[in-house]
Design an enzyme around this catalytic site. Structure first.
Site, PDB file in Angstrom:
ATOM      1  N   GLY A  12       0.793  -1.229   0.000  1.00 44.51           N
ATOM      2  CA  GLY A  12       0.000   0.000   0.000  1.00 44.51           C
ATOM      3  C   GLY A  12       0.819   1.269   0.000  1.00 44.51           C
ATOM      4  O   GLY A  12       0.366   2.305   0.487  1.00 44.51           O
ATOM      5  N   ASN A  14       1.462   3.041  -2.552  1.00 43.89           N
ATOM      6  CA  ASN A  14       0.707   3.989  -3.392  1.00 43.89           C
ATOM      7  C   ASN A  14      -0.521   4.520  -2.658  1.00 43.89           C
ATOM      8  O   ASN A  14      -0.860   5.699  -2.784  1.00 43.89           O
ATOM      9  CB  ASN A  14       0.303   3.337  -4.721  1.00 43.89           C
ATOM     10  N   LYS A  65     -17.070 -14.476  -8.074  1.00 42.41           N
ATOM     11  CA  LYS A  65     -16.598 -13.096  -8.184  1.00 42.41           C
ATOM     12  C   LYS A  65     -17.785 -12.141  -8.100  1.00 42.41           C
ATOM     13  O   LYS A  65     -17.740 -11.112  -7.437  1.00 42.41           O
ATOM     14  CB  LYS A  65     -15.858 -12.910  -9.519  1.00 42.41           C
ATOM     15  N   MET A  90      -4.605  -7.000  -6.699  1.00 42.65           N
ATOM     16  CA  MET A  90      -4.109  -8.109  -7.523  1.00 42.65           C
ATOM     17  C   MET A  90      -5.222  -9.001  -8.081  1.00 42.65           C
ATOM     18  O   MET A  90      -5.055 -10.211  -8.179  1.00 42.65           O
ATOM     19  CB  MET A  90      -3.102  -8.941  -6.712  1.00 42.65           C
ATOM     20  N   ARG A  91      -6.352  -8.411  -8.419  1.00 40.64           N
ATOM     21  CA  ARG A  91      -7.455  -9.188  -9.017  1.00 40.64           C
ATOM     22  C   ARG A  91      -8.019  -8.453 -10.200  1.00 40.64           C
ATOM     23  O   ARG A  91      -8.027  -7.220 -10.213  1.00 40.64           O
ATOM     24  CB  ARG A  91      -8.621  -9.299  -8.032  1.00 40.64           C
ATOM     25  N   LEU A  92      -8.516  -9.221 -11.134  1.00 43.84           N
ATOM     26  CA  LEU A  92      -9.210  -8.597 -12.264  1.00 43.84           C
ATOM     27  C   LEU A  92     -10.573  -8.118 -11.785  1.00 43.84           C
ATOM     28  O   LEU A  92     -11.255  -8.815 -11.032  1.00 43.84           O
ATOM     29  CB  LEU A  92      -9.415  -9.626 -13.381  1.00 43.84           C
ATOM     30  N   ILE A  93     -10.957  -6.937 -12.228  1.00 47.49           N
ATOM     31  CA  ILE A  93     -12.293  -6.435 -11.912  1.00 47.49           C
ATOM     32  C   ILE A  93     -13.283  -7.160 -12.834  1.00 47.49           C
ATOM     33  O   ILE A  93     -13.056  -7.278 -14.036  1.00 47.49           O
ATOM     34  CB  ILE A  93     -12.355  -4.904 -12.143  1.00 47.49           C
ATOM     35  N   ASN A 107      -6.263   2.329 -12.989  1.00 42.98           N
ATOM     36  CA  ASN A 107      -5.233   1.457 -12.422  1.00 42.98           C
ATOM     37  C   ASN A 107      -3.852   2.030 -12.717  1.00 42.98           C
ATOM     38  O   ASN A 107      -3.688   2.789 -13.678  1.00 42.98           O
ATOM     39  CB  ASN A 107      -5.351   0.064 -13.077  1.00 42.98           C
ATOM     40  N   HIS A 109       0.077   0.639 -13.456  1.00 41.37           N
ATOM     41  CA  HIS A 109       0.810  -0.588 -13.768  1.00 41.37           C
ATOM     42  C   HIS A 109       2.289  -0.247 -13.978  1.00 41.37           C
ATOM     43  O   HIS A 109       2.610   0.729 -14.660  1.00 41.37           O
ATOM     44  CB  HIS A 109       0.227  -1.223 -15.036  1.00 41.37           C
TER      45      HIS A 109
END
Ligand code: GRF
Length: 194
Positions: A12, A14, A65, A90-93, A107, A109
């Site tokens: 965390g 960021n 999900k 660390m998960r796809l929305i 996001n 990256h």
């Protein structure tokens, strides 16, 4: 003032940089909520220290999900969240959240997308022996780091750099660049809505 939620899974740093930028007035936003999928993540401590409410969940406790995203959504509505900022989540929305927050999820990256999407972008850059990598801030769509690019910053790699050197340079750049770019995005969105 934009009401935002930050989603994070790890240390965390960021999250912290965004909190600090709000605190010192560089970023005009209200961090209403941290959403975290890892109960032991350091970012949860940071949110507690900053007095920011946290919704911490274990995906394994949900059957799909869609189910955990609907639990997240309930919290987002409760806190009046207007915009979602991913910072090491660390998960796809999934389609559930994407449909409720269309065009309102960003996001960061650690590469110059479309190069090196997905996990371990720094490792991928080292492996490819590139001389320049960087950071990308982009809107989130259903793909892995594929949404429309908003802003990028290049970072040079030097001979003899260790992974730690590169990671620390990237983090340092992210901590400055993310709050600044968010401020621009929120100003634009507020302007477009007025
Ligand atoms: C950052 O490098 C970010 O680009 C990536 O995940 C990392 C999160 O680091 N998406 P931290 O948890 O903010 O320290």
């Amino acid at each position: 003032m934009m009401n935002i939620a930050i989603f994070a899974s790890g240390s965390g740093s960021n999250f912290q940089a965004i909190c600090d930028a709000v605190q010192n007035g560089e970023l005009e936003a209200n961090i209403s909520l941290l959403v975290c999928d890892k109960p032991n993540a350091k970012v949860v401590e940071r949110a507690n220290d900053a007095g920011i409410p946290a919704f911490v969940f274990s995906p394994g406790n949900f059957s799909s999900k869609e189910e955990y995203e609907s639990a997240i959504c309930e919290q987002l509505l409760k806190y009046g969240v207007q915009f979602i900022v991913l910072a090491g989540y660390m998960r796809l929305i999934g389609s559930y959240l994407l449909s409720k927050f269309a065009g309102k999820i960003v996001n960061i990256h650690p590469s110059l997308l479309p190069s090196f999407p997905g996990k371990d972008a720094v490792g991928q850059a080292i492996e490819a022996q590139v001389k320049v990598t960087g950071i990308t801030i982009h809107y989130v769509d259903e793909g892995m780091d594929t949404g429309p690019i908003i802003a990028q910053k290049a970072i040079d790699l030097f001979d003899g750099d260790t992974r730690e050197d590169i990671e620390s340079r990237i983090h340092q750049a992210e901590h400055e660049f993310y709050p600044k770019t968010l401020q621009k995005i929120f100003q634009r969105v507020t302007h477009d809505n007025s």
